[in-house]
Design a protein around this motif. Structure first.
Motif, short mmCIF file in Angstrom:
data_model
loop_
_atom_site.label_atom_id
_atom_site.label_comp_id
_atom_site.label_asym_id
_atom_site.label_seq_id
_atom_site.Cartn_x
_atom_site.Cartn_y
_atom_site.Cartn_z
N MET A 146 -40.59 13.74 6.48
CA MET A 146 -39.76 12.75 5.84
C MET A 146 -38.64 12.37 6.81
N ARG A 147 -38.39 11.08 6.94
CA ARG A 147 -37.30 10.59 7.79
C ARG A 147 -36.12 10.23 6.90
N VAL A 148 -34.92 10.58 7.39
CA VAL A 148 -33.69 10.31 6.63
C VAL A 148 -32.70 9.61 7.55
N LEU A 149 -32.22 8.45 7.12
CA LEU A 149 -31.20 7.72 7.87
C LEU A 149 -29.84 8.32 7.55
N LEU A 150 -29.15 8.76 8.59
CA LEU A 150 -27.81 9.32 8.44
C LEU A 150 -26.80 8.26 8.88
N ASP A 151 -26.02 7.78 7.95
CA ASP A 151 -25.02 6.75 8.22
C ASP A 151 -23.74 7.43 8.71
N THR A 152 -22.82 6.64 9.18
CA THR A 152 -21.55 7.14 9.70
C THR A 152 -20.80 7.98 8.67
N CYS A 153 -20.89 7.60 7.42
CA CYS A 153 -20.14 8.32 6.39
C CYS A 153 -20.60 9.77 6.22
N VAL A 154 -21.80 10.12 6.70
CA VAL A 154 -22.23 11.51 6.65
C VAL A 154 -22.28 12.16 8.03
N ILE A 155 -22.34 11.36 9.09
CA ILE A 155 -22.33 11.92 10.44
C ILE A 155 -20.91 12.22 10.91
N LEU A 213 -26.19 18.86 7.44
CA LEU A 213 -27.40 18.05 7.43
C LEU A 213 -28.25 18.28 8.68
N LEU A 214 -27.63 18.37 9.84
CA LEU A 214 -28.41 18.56 11.05
C LEU A 214 -28.94 19.98 11.16
N GLY A 215 -28.29 20.93 10.51
CA GLY A 215 -28.84 22.27 10.41
C GLY A 215 -30.14 22.25 9.62
N CYS A 216 -30.16 21.50 8.54
CA CYS A 216 -31.38 21.34 7.74
C CYS A 216 -32.46 20.63 8.55
N ALA A 217 -32.06 19.62 9.31
CA ALA A 217 -33.02 18.89 10.15
C ALA A 217 -33.59 19.81 11.23
N SER A 218 -32.76 20.69 11.78
CA SER A 218 -33.23 21.62 12.80
C SER A 218 -34.28 22.58 12.26
N LYS A 219 -34.21 22.85 10.98
CA LYS A 219 -35.19 23.74 10.34
C LYS A 219 -36.44 23.00 9.90
N GLY A 220 -36.50 21.71 10.20
CA GLY A 220 -37.68 20.92 9.90
C GLY A 220 -37.76 20.36 8.50
N LEU A 221 -36.65 20.37 7.78
CA LEU A 221 -36.67 19.83 6.42
C LEU A 221 -36.79 18.31 6.38
N PHE A 222 -36.31 17.65 7.42
CA PHE A 222 -36.45 16.20 7.55
C PHE A 222 -36.21 15.81 8.99
N GLU A 223 -36.57 14.58 9.33
CA GLU A 223 -36.32 14.02 10.66
C GLU A 223 -35.11 13.10 10.56
N PRO A 224 -34.01 13.42 11.24
CA PRO A 224 -32.84 12.56 11.16
C PRO A 224 -33.04 11.27 11.94
N ARG A 225 -32.46 10.21 11.43
CA ARG A 225 -32.48 8.91 12.09
C ARG A 225 -31.08 8.31 12.02
N TRP A 226 -30.70 7.61 13.09
CA TRP A 226 -29.48 6.83 13.12
C TRP A 226 -29.66 5.77 14.19
N SER A 227 -28.79 4.82 14.23
CA SER A 227 -28.89 3.73 15.20
C SER A 227 -27.74 3.81 16.19
N ALA A 228 -27.85 3.04 17.26
CA ALA A 228 -26.76 2.95 18.24
C ALA A 228 -25.51 2.40 17.55
N ARG A 229 -25.70 1.50 16.62
CA ARG A 229 -24.57 0.92 15.89
C ARG A 229 -23.84 1.99 15.07
N ILE A 230 -24.59 2.88 14.44
CA ILE A 230 -23.99 3.97 13.66
C ILE A 230 -23.21 4.89 14.59
#
Length: 70
Positions: A1-10, A19-36
């Protein structure tokens, strides 16, 4: 599962680490943009001297940890 992380959570350190600890454990794939990432750096610059530099360093670190996120 991919999850978009916006500035308000990053940008808040505790939320980002949680959140990135959870992503490191493979719970989801983090996504963000250069704009974020840029929005995060600009928000950190408002904290005073060095805030933006610290944020940009963290952005670079996250880019190396999660190369497919952007």
């Amino acid at each position: 599962m991919r999850v978009l992380l916006d500035t308000c959570v990053i940008y808040p350190t505790v939320m980002r680490e949680l959140l990135l600890g959870c992503a490191s454990k493979g719970l989801f794939e983090p996504r963000w943009s250069a704009r974020i990432s840029e929005e995060w750096a600009r928000a950190a610059a408002r904290l005073g001297a060095g805030g933006e530099a610290i944020a940009r360093g963290e952005i670079a670190l996250l880019a190396s940890r999660f190369p497919r996120a952007e």
